[in-house]
Design a protein around this motif. Structure first.
Motif, PDB file in Angstrom:
ATOM      1  N   PHE A 132      42.596  36.247  47.809  1.00 27.86           N
ATOM      2  CA  PHE A 132      43.478  35.785  46.722  1.00 27.86           C
ATOM      3  C   PHE A 132      44.019  36.942  45.901  1.00 27.86           C
ATOM      4  O   PHE A 132      44.360  36.771  44.730  1.00 27.86           O
ATOM      5  CB  PHE A 132      42.762  34.775  45.828  1.00 27.86           C
ATOM      6  CG  PHE A 132      42.217  33.600  46.572  1.00 27.86           C
ATOM      7  CD1 PHE A 132      43.055  32.634  47.088  1.00 27.86           C
ATOM      8  CD2 PHE A 132      40.865  33.478  46.765  1.00 27.86           C
ATOM      9  CE1 PHE A 132      42.557  31.569  47.801  1.00 27.86           C
ATOM     10  CE2 PHE A 132      40.339  32.412  47.484  1.00 27.86           C
ATOM     11  CZ  PHE A 132      41.189  31.458  48.005  1.00 27.86           C
ATOM     12  N   GLY A 133      44.090  38.152  46.466  1.00 23.08           N
ATOM     13  CA  GLY A 133      44.658  39.279  45.750  1.00 23.08           C
ATOM     14  C   GLY A 133      43.714  39.989  44.814  1.00 23.08           C
ATOM     15  O   GLY A 133      44.105  40.874  44.079  1.00 23.08           O
ATOM     16  N   GLY A 134      42.459  39.628  44.806  1.00 23.92           N
ATOM     17  CA  GLY A 134      41.481  40.280  43.933  1.00 23.92           C
ATOM     18  C   GLY A 134      41.076  39.406  42.772  1.00 23.92           C
ATOM     19  O   GLY A 134      41.692  38.391  42.485  1.00 23.92           O
ATOM     20  N   SER A 135      40.032  39.817  42.101  1.00 23.14           N
ATOM     21  CA  SER A 135      39.469  39.003  41.011  1.00 23.14           C
ATOM     22  C   SER A 135      39.891  39.483  39.632  1.00 23.14           C
ATOM     23  O   SER A 135      39.439  38.955  38.635  1.00 23.14           O
ATOM     24  CB  SER A 135      37.937  39.024  41.106  1.00 23.14           C
ATOM     25  OG  SER A 135      37.467  40.347  40.973  1.00 23.14           O
ATOM     26  N   ASP A 136      40.739  40.489  39.553  1.00 26.09           N
ATOM     27  CA  ASP A 136      41.084  41.073  38.259  1.00 26.09           C
ATOM     28  C   ASP A 136      42.350  40.456  37.646  1.00 26.09           C
ATOM     29  O   ASP A 136      43.168  41.139  37.090  1.00 26.09           O
ATOM     30  CB  ASP A 136      41.258  42.581  38.399  1.00 26.09           C
ATOM     31  CG  ASP A 136      42.377  42.943  39.365  1.00 26.09           C
ATOM     32  OD1 ASP A 136      42.697  42.119  40.246  1.00 26.09           O
ATOM     33  OD2 ASP A 136      42.913  44.045  39.255  1.00 26.09           O
ATOM     34  N   LYS A 137      42.495  39.179  37.710  1.00 23.14           N
ATOM     35  CA  LYS A 137      43.709  38.533  37.194  1.00 23.14           C
ATOM     36  C   LYS A 137      43.597  38.271  35.724  1.00 23.14           C
ATOM     37  O   LYS A 137      42.920  37.585  35.147  1.00 23.14           O
ATOM     38  CB  LYS A 137      43.988  37.226  37.927  1.00 23.14           C
ATOM     39  CG  LYS A 137      44.138  37.401  39.424  1.00 23.14           C
ATOM     40  CD  LYS A 137      45.306  38.303  39.754  1.00 23.14           C
ATOM     41  CE  LYS A 137      45.483  38.527  41.208  1.00 23.14           C
ATOM     42  NZ  LYS A 137      45.183  39.796  41.713  1.00 23.14           N
TER      43      LYS A 137
END
Length: 95
Positions: free
Chosen positions: A90-95
């Motif tokens: 999902f593009g990473g967890s740093d959203k």
């Protein structure tokens, strides 16, 4: 070295009030601007490329779903930036 704890309580309170006021003003401007603009983009729509030339940027999203169109004569310059790490779910967890 000076640090946050060195700021007098009175000044911290005043700074907090100023920040709150700035935040309220910014929200009012953004809400009013959003109400005046056209409908948000639908699935598959792409209109975030003007009036600022973004052709040299890498585009990962498939559309501008929910993004309002850019104003023809913007009063402010802001940017919407996202990070997508292709190797992470999902593009990473740093959203």
């Amino acid at each position: 070295n000076a640090c946050y704890n060195d700021i007098p309580k009175k000044d911290l309170k005043e700074i907090g009030q100023m920040i709150d006021l700035l935040g309220e003003k910014a929200v009012k401007i953004l809400v009013q601007s959003a109400r005046e603009k056209a409908k948000p983009a639908a699935a598959g729509d792409y209109f975030s490329g003007t009036p600022v030339d973004v052709s040299t940027l890498t585009r990962v999203s498939k559309d501008d779903l929910g993004l309002l169109p850019q104003p023809s004569k913007p009063r402010f310059q802001t940017a919407l930036v996202g990070i997508y790490v292709r190797s992470q779910p999902f593009g990473g967890s740093d959203k």
